[in-house]
Design a protein around this motif. Structure first.
Motif, PDB file in Angstrom:
ATOM      1  N   ARG A 147      71.076 135.335  41.916  1.00  0.00           N
ATOM      2  CA  ARG A 147      70.682 135.289  43.323  1.00  0.00           C
ATOM      3  C   ARG A 147      70.410 133.855  43.785  1.00  0.00           C
ATOM      4  O   ARG A 147      70.683 133.504  44.939  1.00  0.00           O
ATOM      5  CB  ARG A 147      69.455 136.176  43.536  1.00  0.00           C
ATOM      6  CG  ARG A 147      69.833 137.666  43.541  1.00  0.00           C
ATOM      7  CD  ARG A 147      68.679 138.578  43.755  1.00  0.00           C
ATOM      8  NE  ARG A 147      69.172 139.947  43.953  1.00  0.00           N
ATOM      9  CZ  ARG A 147      68.462 141.034  43.679  1.00  0.00           C
ATOM     10  NH1 ARG A 147      67.224 140.906  43.207  1.00  0.00           N
ATOM     11  NH2 ARG A 147      68.977 142.230  43.890  1.00  0.00           N
ATOM     12  N   ALA A 198      73.795 132.432  44.319  1.00  0.00           N
ATOM     13  CA  ALA A 198      74.372 132.988  45.543  1.00  0.00           C
ATOM     14  C   ALA A 198      73.782 132.325  46.775  1.00  0.00           C
ATOM     15  O   ALA A 198      74.503 132.048  47.761  1.00  0.00           O
ATOM     16  CB  ALA A 198      74.138 134.497  45.582  1.00  0.00           C
ATOM     17  N   ASN A 224      75.904 130.225  49.421  1.00  0.00           N
ATOM     18  CA  ASN A 224      75.890 130.682  50.807  1.00  0.00           C
ATOM     19  C   ASN A 224      75.610 129.523  51.761  1.00  0.00           C
ATOM     20  O   ASN A 224      76.246 129.400  52.821  1.00  0.00           O
ATOM     21  CB  ASN A 224      74.845 131.776  50.983  1.00  0.00           C
ATOM     22  CG  ASN A 224      74.863 132.366  52.378  1.00  0.00           C
ATOM     23  OD1 ASN A 224      75.871 132.938  52.805  1.00  0.00           O
ATOM     24  ND2 ASN A 224      73.756 132.241  53.100  1.00  0.00           N
ATOM     25  N   THR A 243      80.034 134.151  47.046  1.00  0.00           N
ATOM     26  CA  THR A 243      78.623 134.497  47.265  1.00  0.00           C
ATOM     27  C   THR A 243      78.426 136.006  47.221  1.00  0.00           C
ATOM     28  O   THR A 243      77.494 136.514  46.595  1.00  0.00           O
ATOM     29  CB  THR A 243      78.152 133.944  48.626  1.00  0.00           C
ATOM     30  OG1 THR A 243      78.248 132.525  48.613  1.00  0.00           O
ATOM     31  CG2 THR A 243      76.721 134.362  48.914  1.00  0.00           C
ATOM     32  N   LYS A 244      79.323 136.719  47.902  1.00  0.00           N
ATOM     33  CA  LYS A 244      79.234 138.178  47.921  1.00  0.00           C
ATOM     34  C   LYS A 244      79.372 138.759  46.519  1.00  0.00           C
ATOM     35  O   LYS A 244      78.655 139.693  46.128  1.00  0.00           O
ATOM     36  CB  LYS A 244      80.308 138.743  48.843  1.00  0.00           C
ATOM     37  CG  LYS A 244      80.264 140.260  48.966  1.00  0.00           C
ATOM     38  CD  LYS A 244      81.361 140.758  49.901  1.00  0.00           C
ATOM     39  CE  LYS A 244      81.330 142.282  49.998  1.00  0.00           C
ATOM     40  NZ  LYS A 244      82.408 142.805  50.871  1.00  0.00           N
ATOM     41  N   LYS A 291      76.119 138.297  44.534  1.00  0.00           N
ATOM     42  CA  LYS A 291      75.091 139.240  44.974  1.00  0.00           C
ATOM     43  C   LYS A 291      75.363 140.636  44.437  1.00  0.00           C
ATOM     44  O   LYS A 291      74.449 141.342  43.993  1.00  0.00           O
ATOM     45  CB  LYS A 291      75.046 139.266  46.503  1.00  0.00           C
ATOM     46  CG  LYS A 291      74.433 138.025  47.135  1.00  0.00           C
ATOM     47  CD  LYS A 291      74.418 138.148  48.654  1.00  0.00           C
ATOM     48  CE  LYS A 291      73.779 136.935  49.302  1.00  0.00           C
ATOM     49  NZ  LYS A 291      73.775 137.037  50.779  1.00  0.00           N
ATOM     50  N   GLU A 292      76.630 141.048  44.480  1.00  0.00           N
ATOM     51  CA  GLU A 292      76.982 142.386  43.985  1.00  0.00           C
ATOM     52  C   GLU A 292      76.733 142.495  42.490  1.00  0.00           C
ATOM     53  O   GLU A 292      76.262 143.531  41.992  1.00  0.00           O
ATOM     54  CB  GLU A 292      78.442 142.683  44.312  1.00  0.00           C
ATOM     55  CG  GLU A 292      78.697 142.922  45.790  1.00  0.00           C
ATOM     56  CD  GLU A 292      80.173 143.090  46.102  1.00  0.00           C
ATOM     57  OE1 GLU A 292      81.006 142.778  45.208  1.00  0.00           O
ATOM     58  OE2 GLU A 292      80.500 143.533  47.224  1.00  0.00           O
ATOM     59  N   GLU A 313      73.013 142.870  41.942  1.00  0.00           N
ATOM     60  CA  GLU A 313      72.561 144.218  42.291  1.00  0.00           C
ATOM     61  C   GLU A 313      72.956 145.230  41.220  1.00  0.00           C
ATOM     62  O   GLU A 313      72.201 146.150  40.895  1.00  0.00           O
ATOM     63  CB  GLU A 313      73.141 144.609  43.649  1.00  0.00           C
ATOM     64  CG  GLU A 313      72.530 143.838  44.815  1.00  0.00           C
ATOM     65  CD  GLU A 313      73.273 144.076  46.122  1.00  0.00           C
ATOM     66  OE1 GLU A 313      74.280 144.833  46.093  1.00  0.00           O
ATOM     67  OE2 GLU A 313      72.855 143.511  47.146  1.00  0.00           O
TER      68      GLU A 313
END
Length: 506
Positions: free
Chosen positions: A236, A239, A243, A258-259, A262-263, A266
């Motif tokens: 994170r 990311a 970002n 970045t996406k 994050k995925e 998660e």
């Protein structure tokens, strides 16, 4: 061939007890069920016995299965029967009249005196009631036997007798035991189920080995969880940096990257398993001040006699000092309870002073008996506290909740509480006496393993003084630093409990 199979079983009684439980019980199994007080052990036994339906999942039983169930308390319909009749009632009705001799043989084997056999069950001690229920199991001769806290109220000699009987059962008989007696479980079971809310754990090991394996597994899970959470934090952070760069540069590629970070964070977070933390059923700190005197009780030589004048035991000079945690050992009937009661009377100065027992004036006793007599005059947990000491309602409710008695049970009848909850209530009331010397008669009856370990640790605190009668071998070894033994009509001090345990085959 399995006797019983549980598939994804779940139970909620007010609150969830356990979920997604898979279990197979096969011929010859010796299975221990371990959990904290109020966490579903008796509920699971009731489901296995067909007395309760699960909220989720399925249970399958072998078509020809025969089953017998020994609950914690004798069924009410037996209490007006004599002990002899209560045992014989376990025989099938069509053979009861001409095979009642089988009940007599079992009663002989477990040592029930003839004088007690015709006494109503409701007038028997907890130990004799328990033995009657064990005798009923022996007569039933079922494929699967379910035992709920079978060692409660039994002295060590009878516990050893029960161990020998269970270990001598035919190889095809299956036994499931819910118990907090660690030494007993180690001697009679080979599989251990730790019942948990989310993910129960089953090991093909006796209790002590299984617990070590469970703790190692929990530690490993904890380390992996910590590692996963560090990775999530790092992803994170990366990311967030990307970002900022993507926003400033307008780079679509960095936005996609970045996406993805994050995925990934998660996904790792959602799949990470935190180490299990057993929710406390409520631990009760005994509190109380340390006695100031070095010698708390001096005991001069005396003789303890029965009402008919016959000698029960004699004692030489003894003493109890600050920090002594004395366990009294001896077979049933040796005089342990009489000595406990005599000490209690002498310290409380009930009636004439006892010339043989001289307590220091600063001694303030707290007494807990195995029948939990301190609860008998109270109707509710809240009423029990109000009768013991004036407390505001909010404070009383907070103390009860801390002892594992939920708000909704605090004004319900005491008989709605589990055995473990009643024991914790008694310990809470003992705490409120602010005693500096504890007299504890079978304090671990009904207490879960967590509660037993907490109690033994607290007793071992520097300065704590206690006089204890207990048949729980693990608790005795952990809690005591001095040992008295009544044997051969003599009360003497011994170095440790092992010689006595060995003499009983324990």
């Amino acid at each position: 061939m399995s006797l019983v199979t549980l598939n994804s079983l779940g139970v909620t009684l007010g609150a969830p007890l356990f979920q997604k439980l898979d279990l197979t019980i096969s011929p010859g199994d010796r299975l221990a069920i371990v959990a904290a007080n109020g966490r579903g052990k008796s509920t699971l036994l009731n489901i296995l016995a067909g007395k309760l339906e699960p909220g989720e999942g399925a249970i399958t039983r072998a078509r020809s299965l025969t089953l017998s169930y020994m609950e914690q308390d004798p069924p009410p319909h037996l209490m007006n029967l004599s002990l002899r009749e209560a045992v014989a009632e376990a025989l099938a009705p069509d053979i009861r009249d001409y095979e009642s001799w089988r009940a007599e043989i079992v009663l002989d084997e477990i040592g029930v005196p003839e004088a007690l056999r015709d006494r109503p069950m409701q007038h028997q001690s907890g130990g004799w009631q328990r033995l009657a229920m064990i005798a009923r199991l022996a007569l039933a001769d079922a494929d699967l036997m379910l035992l709920d806290e079978p060692t409660n109220h039994l002295d060590l000699a009878k516990i050893v007798l029960l161990e020998r009987w269970l270990n001598a059962l035919p190889a095809g008989k299956a036994v499931v035991i819910a118990s907090h007696d660690r030494a007993f479980l180690d001697r009679v079971t080979g599989r251990t189920l730790f019942l948990r809310l989310q993910e129960s754990r089953l090991y093909a090991l006796p209790y002590s080995q299984a617990r070590r394996a469970l703790e190692e597994e929990d530690l490993a899970r904890g380390r992996k969880f910590d590692k996963d959470m560090k990775m999530v934090d790092q992803l994170r952070r990366q990311a967030a940096k990307l970002n900022n760069i993507a926003v400033n540069s307008g780079s679509d590629l960095l936005t996609v990257k970045t996406k993805q970070l994050k995925e990934r964070a998660e996904r790792i977070e959602s799949e990470a398993e935190a180490a299990h933390r057993e929710r406390s059923a409520g631990l009760v700190a005994l509190g109380g001040a340390e006695a100031q005197a070095r010698v708390l009780i001096r005991i001069a030589p005396f003789e303890e006699r029965l009402p008919d004048g016959s000698l029960l035991f004699r004692s030489g000079p003894l003493f109890v000092c600050r920090g002594d945690r004395i366990v009294l050992l001896g077979e049933n009937g040796a005089g342990k309870s009489r000595l406990m009661e005599r000490l209690q009377r002498a310290i409380a100065a009930e009636g004439a002073a006892d010339p043989a027992i001289q307590p220091t004036p600063s001694l303030k006793p707290g007494y807990m008996d195995q029948a939990l007599a301190m609860l008998k005059t109270a109707r509710t947990p809240l009423g029990a506290l109000a009768a013991r000491i004036p407390l505001g309602e909010q404070r009383a409710r907070s103390l009860l909740a801390g002892a594992g008695i939920a708000i909704e049970k605090q004004e319900k009848p005491l008989d709605r509480l589990s055995g473990g909850q009643r024991a914790r209530l008694a310990l809470l009331m003992l705490r409120l006496t602010e005693a500096n010397f504890l007299l504890l008669d079978e304090p671990t009856n009904h207490l879960d393993i967590e509660g037993q370990e907490a109690l033994s640790q607290e007793l071992a605190e520097e300065g704590r003084a206690a006089f204890v009668v207990s048949h729980d071998r693990a608790f005795v070894r952990a809690a005591a630093n001095r040992f008295w033994l009544i044997s051969g009509r003599k009360l003497t001090e011994v170095e440790g409990p092992d010689a006595f345990f060995d003499s009983l085959g324990a």
